[in-house]
Design an enzyme around this catalytic site. Structure first.
Site, PDB file in Angstrom:
ATOM      1  N   ARG A 229       0.857  -1.184   0.000  1.00 16.90           N
ATOM      2  CA  ARG A 229       0.000   0.000   0.000  1.00 16.90           C
ATOM      3  C   ARG A 229       0.893   1.235   0.000  1.00 16.90           C
ATOM      4  O   ARG A 229       1.974   1.224   0.585  1.00 16.90           O
ATOM      5  CB  ARG A 229      -0.869   0.055   1.263  1.00 16.90           C
ATOM      6  CG  ARG A 229      -2.092  -0.810   1.240  1.00 16.90           C
ATOM      7  CD  ARG A 229      -3.133  -0.317   0.228  1.00 16.90           C
ATOM      8  NE  ARG A 229      -4.325  -1.151   0.239  1.00 16.90           N
ATOM      9  CZ  ARG A 229      -4.561  -2.146  -0.620  1.00 16.90           C
ATOM     10  NH1 ARG A 229      -3.702  -2.441  -1.569  1.00 16.90           N
ATOM     11  NH2 ARG A 229      -5.692  -2.831  -0.547  1.00 16.90           N
ATOM     12  N   HIS A 277      -1.462   0.890  -9.522  1.00 17.07           N
ATOM     13  CA  HIS A 277      -2.130   0.004  -8.537  1.00 17.07           C
ATOM     14  C   HIS A 277      -2.859  -1.132  -9.260  1.00 17.07           C
ATOM     15  O   HIS A 277      -4.049  -1.369  -9.022  1.00 17.07           O
ATOM     16  CB  HIS A 277      -3.096   0.792  -7.642  1.00 17.07           C
ATOM     17  CG  HIS A 277      -3.523   0.015  -6.425  1.00 17.07           C
ATOM     18  ND1 HIS A 277      -3.806   0.618  -5.222  1.00 17.07           N
ATOM     19  CD2 HIS A 277      -3.713  -1.319  -6.223  1.00 17.07           C
ATOM     20  CE1 HIS A 277      -4.165  -0.317  -4.338  1.00 17.07           C
ATOM     21  NE2 HIS A 277      -4.122  -1.502  -4.931  1.00 17.07           N
TER      22      HIS A 277
HETATM   23  P1  NDP Z   1      -1.761 -11.316   4.691  1.00 17.54           P
HETATM   24  O1  NDP Z   1      -2.657 -10.805   5.755  1.00 17.54           O
HETATM   25  O2  NDP Z   1      -1.890 -12.721   4.260  1.00 17.54           O
HETATM   26  O3  NDP Z   1      -0.236 -11.094   5.111  1.00 17.54           O
HETATM   27  C1  NDP Z   1       0.225  -9.952   5.743  1.00 17.54           C
HETATM   28  C2  NDP Z   1       1.630 -10.209   6.216  1.00 17.54           C
HETATM   29  O4  NDP Z   1       2.153  -9.013   6.787  1.00 17.54           O
HETATM   30  C3  NDP Z   1       1.713 -11.287   7.305  1.00 17.54           C
HETATM   31  O5  NDP Z   1       2.858 -12.081   7.133  1.00 17.54           O
HETATM   32  C4  NDP Z   1       1.815 -10.461   8.581  1.00 17.54           C
HETATM   33  O6  NDP Z   1       2.481 -11.129   9.638  1.00 17.54           O
HETATM   34  C5  NDP Z   1       2.656  -9.310   8.081  1.00 17.54           C
HETATM   35  N1  NDP Z   1       2.501  -8.139   8.958  1.00 17.54           N
HETATM   36  C6  NDP Z   1       1.393  -7.426   9.218  1.00 17.54           C
HETATM   37  N2  NDP Z   1       1.651  -6.444  10.097  1.00 17.54           N
HETATM   38  C7  NDP Z   1       2.970  -6.538  10.391  1.00 17.54           C
HETATM   39  C8  NDP Z   1       3.842  -5.825  11.241  1.00 17.54           C
HETATM   40  N3  NDP Z   1       3.414  -4.788  11.971  1.00 17.54           N
HETATM   41  N4  NDP Z   1       5.127  -6.225  11.315  1.00 17.54           N
HETATM   42  C9  NDP Z   1       5.565  -7.271  10.577  1.00 17.54           C
HETATM   43  N5  NDP Z   1       4.793  -7.998   9.743  1.00 17.54           N
HETATM   44  C10 NDP Z   1       3.510  -7.634   9.663  1.00 17.54           C
HETATM   45  O7  NDP Z   1      -1.946 -10.317   3.454  1.00 17.54           O
HETATM   46  P2  NDP Z   1      -1.688 -10.627   1.917  1.00 17.54           P
HETATM   47  O8  NDP Z   1      -0.351 -11.251   1.778  1.00 17.54           O
HETATM   48  O9  NDP Z   1      -2.838 -11.326   1.321  1.00 17.54           O
HETATM   49  O10 NDP Z   1      -1.687  -9.141   1.320  1.00 17.54           O
HETATM   50  C11 NDP Z   1      -0.754  -8.188   1.765  1.00 17.54           C
HETATM   51  C12 NDP Z   1      -1.157  -6.809   1.269  1.00 17.54           C
HETATM   52  O11 NDP Z   1      -0.926  -6.688  -0.132  1.00 17.54           O
HETATM   53  C13 NDP Z   1      -2.625  -6.440   1.413  1.00 17.54           C
HETATM   54  O12 NDP Z   1      -2.949  -6.053   2.731  1.00 17.54           O
HETATM   55  C14 NDP Z   1      -2.767  -5.300   0.437  1.00 17.54           C
HETATM   56  O13 NDP Z   1      -2.497  -4.069   1.076  1.00 17.54           O
HETATM   57  C15 NDP Z   1      -1.690  -5.585  -0.601  1.00 17.54           C
HETATM   58  N6  NDP Z   1      -2.252  -5.904  -1.904  1.00 17.54           N
HETATM   59  C16 NDP Z   1      -1.946  -5.101  -2.977  1.00 17.54           C
HETATM   60  C17 NDP Z   1      -2.418  -5.391  -4.229  1.00 17.54           C
HETATM   61  C18 NDP Z   1      -2.036  -4.572  -5.412  1.00 17.54           C
HETATM   62  O14 NDP Z   1      -2.610  -4.770  -6.493  1.00 17.54           O
HETATM   63  N7  NDP Z   1      -1.074  -3.691  -5.308  1.00 17.54           N
HETATM   64  C19 NDP Z   1      -3.281  -6.561  -4.465  1.00 17.54           C
HETATM   65  C20 NDP Z   1      -3.525  -7.335  -3.287  1.00 17.54           C
HETATM   66  C21 NDP Z   1      -3.029  -7.009  -2.061  1.00 17.54           C
HETATM   67  P3  NDP Z   1       1.841 -12.464  10.308  1.00 17.54           P
HETATM   68  O15 NDP Z   1       1.979 -13.518   9.240  1.00 17.54           O
HETATM   69  O16 NDP Z   1       2.680 -12.735  11.469  1.00 17.54           O
HETATM   70  O17 NDP Z   1       0.413 -12.118  10.601  1.00 17.54           O
HETATM   71  C1  OXD Z   2      -6.126  -5.522  -3.046  1.00 15.82           C
HETATM   72  C2  OXD Z   2      -5.720  -4.560  -4.068  1.00 15.82           C
HETATM   73  O1  OXD Z   2      -6.054  -5.222  -1.854  1.00 15.82           O
HETATM   74  O2  OXD Z   2      -5.975  -4.823  -5.282  1.00 15.82           O
HETATM   75  O3  OXD Z   2      -6.544  -6.639  -3.434  1.00 15.82           O
HETATM   76  O4  OXD Z   2      -5.082  -3.556  -3.749  1.00 15.82           O
END
Ligand code: NDP
Ligand code: OXD
Length: 314
Positions: A229, A277
Site C-alpha cells: 500500500r 495500482h
Molecule cells: P496477509 O494478511 O496474508 O499477510 C500480511 C503479512 O504481513 C503477514 O505475514 C503479517 O504477519 C505481516 N505483517 C502485518 N503487520 C505486520 C507488522 N506490523 N510487522 C511485521 N509484519 C507484519 O496479506 P496478503 O499477503 O494477502 O496481502 C498483503 C497486502 O498486499 C494487502 O494487505 C494489500 O495491502 C496488498 N495488496 C496489494 C495489491 C495490489 O494490487 N497492489 C493486491 C492485493 C493485495 P503475520 O503472518 O505474522 O500475521
Molecule cells: C487488493 C488490491 O487489496 O488490489 O486486493 O489492492
C-alpha cells in the site's frame, strides 16, 4: 436475501452481472439505486463511501473486493460485522508475476537497455549479477509474500522474509520483531514490500529504514519494490534516497495518493517504475466467484473463511 455492491472508483456493473449469474437466488443491490435496507445480508466493498454500510439491520458479513482491508477500515461508521478478504489464486499469481517481473527488471538493468534501444546503441560492457547473487528481503510473509518468496526462490534469488509472528518456510530465512527487521535489512539488496496498511505499518518505509539496506551489494545499491500500500511508504524519503544514491531504483504500484498526482516526481524519475495500482488486478469472475462460494458456504452453516482480525487491522 440481497447483496449490496458498495464500491467507489470502480464501475459496479460487471460486479452486478457476475454476482447475478453466480447467485441467481439472491437480489443484487447497488448504492446508487433505491433498495430495501432491511433486505441486505451481505455487502461487497471496495472503498465504499463512509457510512454506506450503516443502518443495514440484517447485515451478516462484509466482503472486501481486495486482499487489503485498509479501505474498509477507513469508514468511521463501519458496522461491527465479520469482514472477509480475498484470498484467491488468481490474485496471488498475478501479484507474484508483478513482483518477479520487477525483480528481474532491476536485476537485468532493463532501463538501460530500453534507453539503448531508443538510441540504437549496441553496447554490452556491463557485468551482470545473477539472481543467485542477490539477497531479496520480503516484508510481509502472508498469502502474497509467501508466494512471491517461493517464486523468487525458484528463480535462484536468495530470499529472506519478515512478518509479525515467527515463521518457518522452506529455503526462506524468516525474521520477525524489530531486531529481526534490523537483521533482514542489513543483508537486503532488493526490498519487496507486501505488508498490509495498519497503524503499525504506516510510513514504515522511510529514510531511516532505507538507510539500513545493504549498499555494497552486486546491484550497486538497494532496490525498493512496493505493491503493498502507498501509505507504507514516505515518498519524499524515497525520492531523496534515490537522488542521494541511498537507493538505486524502485518499482512502485501503490502511492500515498492515488491516482499518483501528475506533478509527482516519481512519474519521471529515471530510476523509478510506476504502475497504476494494478499489480494484482484480478478478473471480476474470479473474485465474484470467491464471494459467491463464501456466501453459499455461509448459508449452508459453514464458517466464513479468511476473516480479518479487527484488532490487528488485517
Ligand atoms: P496477509 O494478511 O496474508 O499477510 C500480511 C503479512 O504481513 C503477514 O505475514 C503479517 O504477519 C505481516 N505483517 C502485518 N503487520 C505486520 C507488522 N506490523 N510487522 C511485521 N509484519 C507484519 O496479506 P496478503 O499477503 O494477502 O496481502 C498483503 C497486502 O498486499 C494487502 O494487505 C494489500 O495491502 C496488498 N495488496 C496489494 C495489491 C495490489 O494490487 N497492489 C493486491 C492485493 C493485495 P503475520 O503472518 O505474522 O500475521
Ligand atoms: C487488493 C488490491 O487489496 O488490489 O486486493 O489492492
Amino acid at each position: 436475501m440481497t447483496v449490496l455492491i458498495a464500491v467507489s472508483g470502480w464501475d459496479p456493473t460487471p460486479w452486478r452481472r457476475a454476482l447475478e449469474a453466480l447467485l441467481p437466488t439472491h437480489r443484487i443491490a447497488m448504492l446508487d439505486e433505491p433498495f430495501d435496507r432491511a433486505s441486505i445480508r451481505y455487502a461487497v466493498s471496495w472503498r465504499h463511501p463512509p457510512g454506506a454500510l450503516k443502518a443495514l439491520p440484517g447485515l451478516e458479513a462484509i466482503f472486501s473486493l481486495g486482499a487489503g482491508v485498509d479501505h474498509v477500515f477507513a469508514d468511521p461508521a463501519l458496522p461491527d460485522k465479520p469482514i472477509v478478504r480475498i484470498v484467491d489464486p488468481d490474485l496471488t499469481d498475478r501479484m507474484s508475476e508483478w513482483v518477479v517481473m520487477h525483480a528481474l527488471v532491476h536485476l537485468r538493468g532493463l532501463r538501460r537497455y530500453e534507453r539503448q534501444q531508443r538510441e540504437r546503441v549496441w553496447t554490452d560492457d556491463e557485468e551482470q549479477p545473477t539472481a543467485g547473487d542477490i539477497q531479496v528481503g520480503v516484508l510481509g510473509l502472508g498469502v502474497l509474500g509467501k508466494d512471491a518468496a517461493a517464486k523468487l526462490k525458484a528463480l535462484g534469488f536468495m530470499v529472506a522474509g519478515w512478518s509479525a509472528s515467527p515463521k518457518s518456510l522452506p529455503d526462506v530465512a524468516c525474521f520477525s520483531g524489530l531486531d529481526g527487521l534490523e537483521r533482514l535489512l542489513k543483508q537486503t539488496d532488493m526490498l519487496v514490500v507486501l505488508l498490509p496498511l495498519t497503524e503499525a505499518t504506516r510510513g514504515i518505509v522511510n529514510a531511516s529504514l532505507l538507510a539500513r539496506l545493504r549498499r555494497s551489494g552486486p546491484l550497486g545499491g538497494p532496490i525498493f519494490i512496493n505493491a503493498g500500500r502507498g501509505g507504507l511508504q514516505v515518498e519524499a524519503d524515497i525520492l531523496a534516497a534515490l537522488d542521494s544514491g541511498v537507493l538505486k531504483g524502485a518499482s512502485l504500484d501503490v502511492f500515498e495518493r492515488e491516482p499518483l498526482p501528475k506533478d509527482s516526481r516519481l512519474w519521471t524519475h529515471p530510476a523509478v517504475y510506476v504502475s497504476p495500482h494494478n499489480a494484482a488486478v484480478s478478473s471480476t469472475e474470479a473474485i465474484a466467484g470467491f464471494v459467491a462460494r463464501q456466501i453459499e458456504a455461509h448459508e449452508r452453516g459453514e464458517p466464513l473463511a479468511h476473516l480479518v482480525d479487527r484488532r490487528r487491522g488485517y
